[in-house]
Design a protein around this motif. Structure first.
Motif, mmCIF file in Angstrom:
data_model
loop_
_atom_site.group_PDB
_atom_site.id
_atom_site.type_symbol
_atom_site.label_atom_id
_atom_site.label_comp_id
_atom_site.label_asym_id
_atom_site.label_seq_id
_atom_site.Cartn_x
_atom_site.Cartn_y
_atom_site.Cartn_z
ATOM 1 N N PRO A 282 0.829 -1.219 0.000
ATOM 2 C CA PRO A 282 0.000 0.000 0.000
ATOM 3 C C PRO A 282 0.861 1.265 0.000
ATOM 4 N N TYR A 283 2.160 1.114 -0.074
ATOM 5 C CA TYR A 283 3.051 2.274 -0.059
ATOM 6 C C TYR A 283 4.212 2.006 -1.007
ATOM 7 N N ALA A 284 4.995 3.061 -1.254
ATOM 8 C CA ALA A 284 6.195 2.876 -2.074
ATOM 9 C C ALA A 284 7.373 2.613 -1.154
ATOM 10 N N LEU A 285 8.287 1.747 -1.564
ATOM 11 C CA LEU A 285 9.493 1.515 -0.763
ATOM 12 C C LEU A 285 10.315 2.794 -0.702
ATOM 13 N N THR A 286 10.977 2.991 0.426
ATOM 14 C CA THR A 286 11.877 4.140 0.503
ATOM 15 C C THR A 286 13.134 3.812 -0.301
ATOM 16 N N ALA A 287 13.920 4.869 -0.570
ATOM 17 C CA ALA A 287 15.141 4.648 -1.358
ATOM 18 C C ALA A 287 16.061 3.684 -0.630
ATOM 19 N N SER A 288 16.165 3.804 0.706
ATOM 20 C CA SER A 288 17.105 2.918 1.388
ATOM 21 C C SER A 288 16.567 1.491 1.472
ATOM 22 N N GLN A 289 15.260 1.327 1.509
ATOM 23 C CA GLN A 289 14.718 -0.035 1.426
ATOM 24 C C GLN A 289 15.054 -0.652 0.072
ATOM 25 N N ARG A 290 14.901 0.159 -0.986
ATOM 26 C CA ARG A 290 15.208 -0.364 -2.319
ATOM 27 C C ARG A 290 16.682 -0.747 -2.421
ATOM 28 N N GLY A 312 18.315 -0.806 11.024
ATOM 29 C CA GLY A 312 17.376 0.272 10.775
ATOM 30 C C GLY A 312 16.629 0.566 12.040
ATOM 31 N N ASP A 313 16.484 1.839 12.309
ATOM 32 C CA ASP A 313 15.802 2.280 13.491
ATOM 33 C C ASP A 313 14.402 1.662 13.562
ATOM 34 N N VAL A 314 13.827 1.696 14.740
ATOM 35 C CA VAL A 314 12.473 1.174 14.879
ATOM 36 C C VAL A 314 11.548 1.876 13.895
ATOM 37 N N GLY A 315 10.695 1.111 13.252
ATOM 38 C CA GLY A 315 9.732 1.692 12.335
ATOM 39 C C GLY A 315 10.282 2.002 10.963
ATOM 40 N N SER A 316 11.529 1.633 10.714
ATOM 41 C CA SER A 316 12.112 1.986 9.423
ATOM 42 C C SER A 316 11.693 1.015 8.312
ATOM 43 N N GLY A 317 11.009 -0.056 8.685
ATOM 44 C CA GLY A 317 10.475 -0.953 7.664
ATOM 45 C C GLY A 317 11.402 -2.077 7.253
ATOM 46 N N LYS A 318 11.923 -2.787 8.237
ATOM 47 C CA LYS A 318 12.830 -3.892 7.932
ATOM 48 C C LYS A 318 12.080 -5.151 7.483
ATOM 49 N N THR A 319 10.863 -5.324 8.027
ATOM 50 C CA THR A 319 10.145 -6.566 7.756
ATOM 51 C C THR A 319 9.922 -6.791 6.264
ATOM 52 N N LYS A 463 13.152 7.320 7.424
ATOM 53 C CA LYS A 463 11.869 6.795 7.887
ATOM 54 C C LYS A 463 10.925 6.787 6.693
ATOM 55 N N PRO A 464 9.981 5.838 6.664
ATOM 56 C CA PRO A 464 8.983 5.882 5.598
ATOM 57 C C PRO A 464 8.293 7.244 5.564
ATOM 58 N N ALA A 465 7.910 7.668 4.365
ATOM 59 C CA ALA A 465 7.332 8.994 4.175
ATOM 60 C C ALA A 465 6.081 9.182 5.019
ATOM 61 N N GLY A 466 5.843 10.433 5.399
ATOM 62 C CA GLY A 466 4.593 10.756 6.064
ATOM 63 C C GLY A 466 4.602 10.561 7.566
ATOM 64 N N ARG A 467 5.711 10.126 8.097
ATOM 65 C CA ARG A 467 5.779 9.955 9.549
ATOM 66 C C ARG A 467 5.812 11.308 10.240
ATOM 67 N N GLN A 468 5.057 11.420 11.341
ATOM 68 C CA GLN A 468 5.028 12.655 12.100
ATOM 69 C C GLN A 468 6.027 12.576 13.251
ATOM 70 N N GLY A 599 4.065 6.941 16.626
ATOM 71 C CA GLY A 599 4.647 7.742 15.554
ATOM 72 C C GLY A 599 4.803 6.925 14.289
ATOM 73 N N ARG A 600 3.989 5.885 14.129
ATOM 74 C CA ARG A 600 4.113 5.019 12.966
ATOM 75 C C ARG A 600 3.092 5.350 11.897
ATOM 76 N N GLY A 601 2.091 6.125 12.289
ATOM 77 C CA GLY A 601 1.066 6.455 11.308
ATOM 78 C C GLY A 601 1.285 7.863 10.797
HETATM 79 P P1 ADP Z 1 10.851 -2.212 11.832
HETATM 80 O O1 ADP Z 1 11.993 -1.744 11.021
HETATM 81 O O2 ADP Z 1 10.765 -1.527 13.153
HETATM 82 O O3 ADP Z 1 10.774 -3.707 11.947
HETATM 83 P P2 ADP Z 1 8.436 -2.561 10.384
HETATM 84 O O4 ADP Z 1 8.988 -3.434 9.358
HETATM 85 O O5 ADP Z 1 7.639 -3.181 11.481
HETATM 86 O O6 ADP Z 1 9.588 -1.703 11.048
HETATM 87 O O7 ADP Z 1 7.629 -1.406 9.704
HETATM 88 C C1 ADP Z 1 6.962 -0.436 10.464
HETATM 89 C C2 ADP Z 1 5.707 0.033 9.750
HETATM 90 O O8 ADP Z 1 6.053 0.771 8.623
HETATM 91 C C3 ADP Z 1 4.820 -1.082 9.261
HETATM 92 O O9 ADP Z 1 3.500 -0.737 9.538
HETATM 93 C C4 ADP Z 1 5.087 -1.135 7.776
HETATM 94 O O10 ADP Z 1 3.964 -1.615 7.068
HETATM 95 C C5 ADP Z 1 5.355 0.317 7.470
HETATM 96 N N1 ADP Z 1 6.205 0.565 6.318
HETATM 97 C C6 ADP Z 1 7.303 -0.151 5.944
HETATM 98 N N2 ADP Z 1 7.881 0.389 4.859
HETATM 99 C C7 ADP Z 1 7.151 1.490 4.540
HETATM 100 C C8 ADP Z 1 7.250 2.480 3.512
HETATM 101 N N3 ADP Z 1 8.219 2.444 2.592
HETATM 102 N N4 ADP Z 1 6.319 3.457 3.490
HETATM 103 C C9 ADP Z 1 5.337 3.502 4.425
HETATM 104 N N5 ADP Z 1 5.188 2.599 5.411
HETATM 105 C C10 ADP Z 1 6.087 1.595 5.476
#
Ligand code: ADP
Ligand code: MG
Length: 715
Positions: A282-290, A312-319, A463-468, A599-601
């Motif tokens: 539902p989102y685009a990968l960040t440059a560092s994820q890519r 990657g810091d908490v919430g950075s989207g490692k999963t 951090k993924p875009a749109g984080r507050q 701060g994840r939404g």
């Molecule tokens: P962590 O690095 O702490 O393990 P997660 O993988 O749990 O982080 O991701 C945290 C949240 O960010 C999840 O809800 C995930 O769906 C969301 N997320 C991951 N990548 C992106 C992205 N590129 N854009 C927006 N949201 C993302």
């Protein structure tokens, strides 16, 4: 094998027999009984009876200098002195007043001194200080009504005993109930048992670093000759620190050499599953994820095994990065495993992963301690048949009967919680398994080196875009009521709130009444907010935890009271408020992890740190760091710095976790040198052969980094 050339090893563990005396339990020492055992376990942080080696690696925190030998008249108040006196007379307490001290009058040619003993055992003082004899008495001199006195002298010895004293006594970190004297005696006895250890360092290192040999180093830190002998940056302590670091680096290098053996087939396919997953996001990968995915895919294609840390810091989207790595492996017809440290986290992963995997046609399953009986058997059968592409789970993954058809990728989440043994156990379930380690705690470079050795590193810096941003504030516990009111308003507005309470361990419970335990807090909040409140803590059954977490995730409950079980990985983007009670009790990294749950939404979030007054300097500084930044890397660095200062303040918690002697702030230089030395050994003598090789094995066993020894020569 010819018995004469058979290496001398302990039957059970392959440990060189030479070291056996050092691995004898402390209770084998005279004077160390069950009570001491218990205290020493606590002091040395061991679940089981400590061994002599644990005593020897417990280094002094300071010294007492007994070399000052003034005459009585020259001695000044408050100083540590050793007096040479003649015992003149005894004055025991009057029969009806056993609380009065036992006094001994003694003198030298310049004056008198009173030696004072409270609650002395009958006969003890008479024997210690016979009238008319000469004794050397040391202790802190005080004046009482103008008369010099020493209360409870540390040492009373005769001429012969005095000749044996070094004049400088080590002072060790202690624990309540453990007397310095008895710890000293135990360590001195352990030192007597020290075998002649072979030299494992190369002559170049010894020359370059000007290191003494290990026997001298141990002797000089425990029986200091100079005041400076016990300094962490001095030659003796540094030698021991280098040994410890080298053992760590060498173990890592051995494991790495094993992991780096050429892999057979390549482990990444044509990308079709990856693009399906990316399309479904539902989102685009960040440059560092890519970039991370590209680096990993590239590794997977190489003819050597991957060993990569995804930091990657908490919430950075490692999963999602891990999932894409697994997809690449599936494309090549192989299997992947993802191991998480807790059940909650494993379930969290599968929840994120399952819908995406389904869209891509990837078969995923979960295995934790909870899957049992028929369900478990069926799952294992499917795994063995290659019908499961990605298996997510906990420690349960490394059980013996978990058999993969073709495991090619092991992803290990929150790595620092797993030991080398577990990492190995998982990678041994396949041929030349590629390894991806996920770490949410940003680890400073020196720590990466100490824990992982040389690893390739990918960082998710953005951090993924749109984080507050998160607004973090500190509030004294005395204002808890106001905080509860604010939480009430937030709940009314439909917000979701975490309320974190510190863990109360049973042993800790007494004496720390101000700690609110989660259950109590839950009950009081429930009184106020009714069924909007839920509770999760570590003692709950897994299914029950999931149920409550699930309710919170969908908003059936708005306020979740929790212990640190939510620390890692839990992902409820709609949660925007976190209250952390007794924040001063948490480590910096832990606070950062906890706060990372909000701060994840796309909505602004608030974190309230409730603290118990008064805050000491250290806690004030730590909470300030948390308030000022959400940059995990900065927090990790500040943490190291503060802990370094904590050491100066006498808090013995500095140093590298898992290391007893080496300290990051003092021995930072040595870490890289130990790494280089380990690499050199791997180049010149990877099988640890010959005299030096045997000596290095000794080193590995001494510091209990021997996991890697069975691997030597395995490949
Ligand atoms: P962590 O690095 O702490 O393990 P997660 O993988 O749990 O982080 O991701 C945290 C949240 O960010 C999840 O809800 C995930 O769906 C969301 N997320 C991951 N990548 C992106 C992205 N590129 N854009 C927006 N949201 C993302
Ligand atoms: Mg995570």
């Amino acid at each position: 094998m010819d018995a004469r050339v058979k290496p001398a090893h302990d039957e059970n563990s392959m440990r060189p027999t030479l070291l056996n005396p050092l691995f004898a339990p402390v209770t084998s020492l005279p004077g160390v009984g069950p009570k001491q055992d218990k205290l020493l376990r606590y002091l040395l942080a061991r679940a089981e009876t400590p061994r002599l080696v644990d005593l020897l690696l417990h280094l002094p925190a300071s010294v007492i200098d007994r070399r000052a030998r003034p005459k009585i008249r020259e001695a000044s108040a408050g100083t540590m002195v050793t007096l040479e006196v003649t015992v003149d007379r005894h004055r025991p307490p009057p029969p009806r007043n056993s609380r009065a001290p036992y006094l001994v009058y003694a003198s030298d040619e310049t004056g008198d001194v009173v030696l004072t003993f409270f609650r002395a055992k009958p006969g003890y003082v008479e024997k210690l200080l016979p009238v008319g004899e000469k004794r050397y008495v040391s202790g802190t001199l005080q004046f009482y009504d103008g008369i010099p006195q020493i209360v409870h002298p540390d040492r009373v010895v005769d001429e012969e005993g005095f000749a044996k004293l070094s004049g400088i006594d080590p002072v060790y970190p202690l624990t309540e109930g453990l007397a310095l004297g008895s710890l000293r005696r135990a360590i001195a006895q352990a030192l007597q048992k020290l075998p002649a250890l072979p030299e494992w360092l190369s002559p170049e290192v010894i020359r370059r670093c000007k290191f003494p040999d290990v026997t001298e180093a141990l002797n000089r830190v425990h029986v200091p000759v100079e005041l400076t002998d016990i300094l962490p940056d001095g030659p003796f302590w540094s030698r021991l620190a280098f040994d410890e670091l080298l053992a760590g680096q060498l173990a890592l290098a051995l494991i790495r050499a094993q992991l780096r053996r050429p892999a057979g087939d390549r482990n990444a396919g044509d990308g079709h599953l990856r693009s399906r997953i990316i399309d479904a996001l539902p989102y685009a990968l960040t440059a560092s994820q890519r970039a991370a995915v590209a680096a990993i895919t590239d590794d997977l294609k190489q003819p050597v095994r991957m060993l990569r840390l995804l930091q990657g810091d908490v919430g950075s989207g490692k999963t999602v990065v891990a999932l894409l790595a697994a997809a690449a492996v599936t494309e090549a017809g192989k299997q992947a495993a993802l191991m998480a440290p807790t059940e909650i986290l494993a379930r969290q992963h599968i929840k994120t992963i399952a819908p995406l995997a389904e869209q891509a046609g990837l078969q995923v399953a979960i295995l934790t301690g909870r899957e049992k009986g028929k369900e478990r058997r069926e799952l294992l059968a499917r795994l063995d048949a290659g019908e499961i592409d990605l298996l997510v789970g906990t420690h349960a993954l490394i059980q013996d009967d978990v058999v993969f058809k073709s495991l090619a990728l092991a992803v290990v989440d929150e790595q620092h919680r797993f030991g080398v043994r577990e990492r190995l156990a998982l990678t041994n379930k396949g041929e030349a398994v590629d390894v991806l380690v996920l770490s949410a705690t940003p680890i400073p470079r020196t720590l990466v080196l100490t824990y992982f050795g040389d690893m390739d590193v990918s960082e998710l810096r953005e951090k993924p875009a749109g984080r507050q941003p998160i607004d973090t504030r500190t509030v004294p516990l005395s204002r808890t009521e106001e905080v509860v009111d604010a939480v009430g308003r937030a709940l009314k507005a439909g917000k979701r709130v975490y309320w974190i309470c510190p863990l109360v361990e049973e042993s800790e419970a007494e004496g720390i009444e101000h700690l609110t335990n989660a259950t109590q807090r839950f009950e009081s909040l429930q009184k106020r907010f009714g069924n909007q409140v839920g509770l999760v803590h570590g003692q709950m059954k897994g299914t029950e935890k999931d149920r409550v977490m699930g309710q919170f995730a969908v908003g059936e409950i708005g306020l979740l009271v929790a212990t640190t079980v939510v620390e890692v990985g839990v992902d409820v983007p709609a949660a925007t408020i976190m209250v952390i009670e007794n924040a001063e009790r948490f480590g910096l990294a832990q606070l950062h992890q906890l706060r990372g749950r909000i701060g994840r939404g796309s909505e602004a979030s608030t974190c309230l740190l409730l603290y118990k007054e008064p805050l000491n300097e250290m806690s004030t500084a730590r909470l300030k760091v948390i308030r000022e930044t959400t940059d995990g890397f900065r927090i990790a660095e500040e943490d190291l710095k503060l802990r370094g200062e904590g050491d100066v303040l006498g808090i013995r918690q500095s140093g590298l976790p898992g290391y007893r002697i080496a300290r990051s702030e003092v021995h930072g230089q040595l870490i890289t040198q130990a790494r280089d030395e380990a690499l050199r050994i791997m180049k010149e003598n990877p099988r640890l052969k010959g005299e030096r090789g045997e000596a290095l094995r000794c080193l590995l066993y001494l510091y209990e980094r021997d996991e890697a020894v069975p691997l030597i020569g395995a490949g």
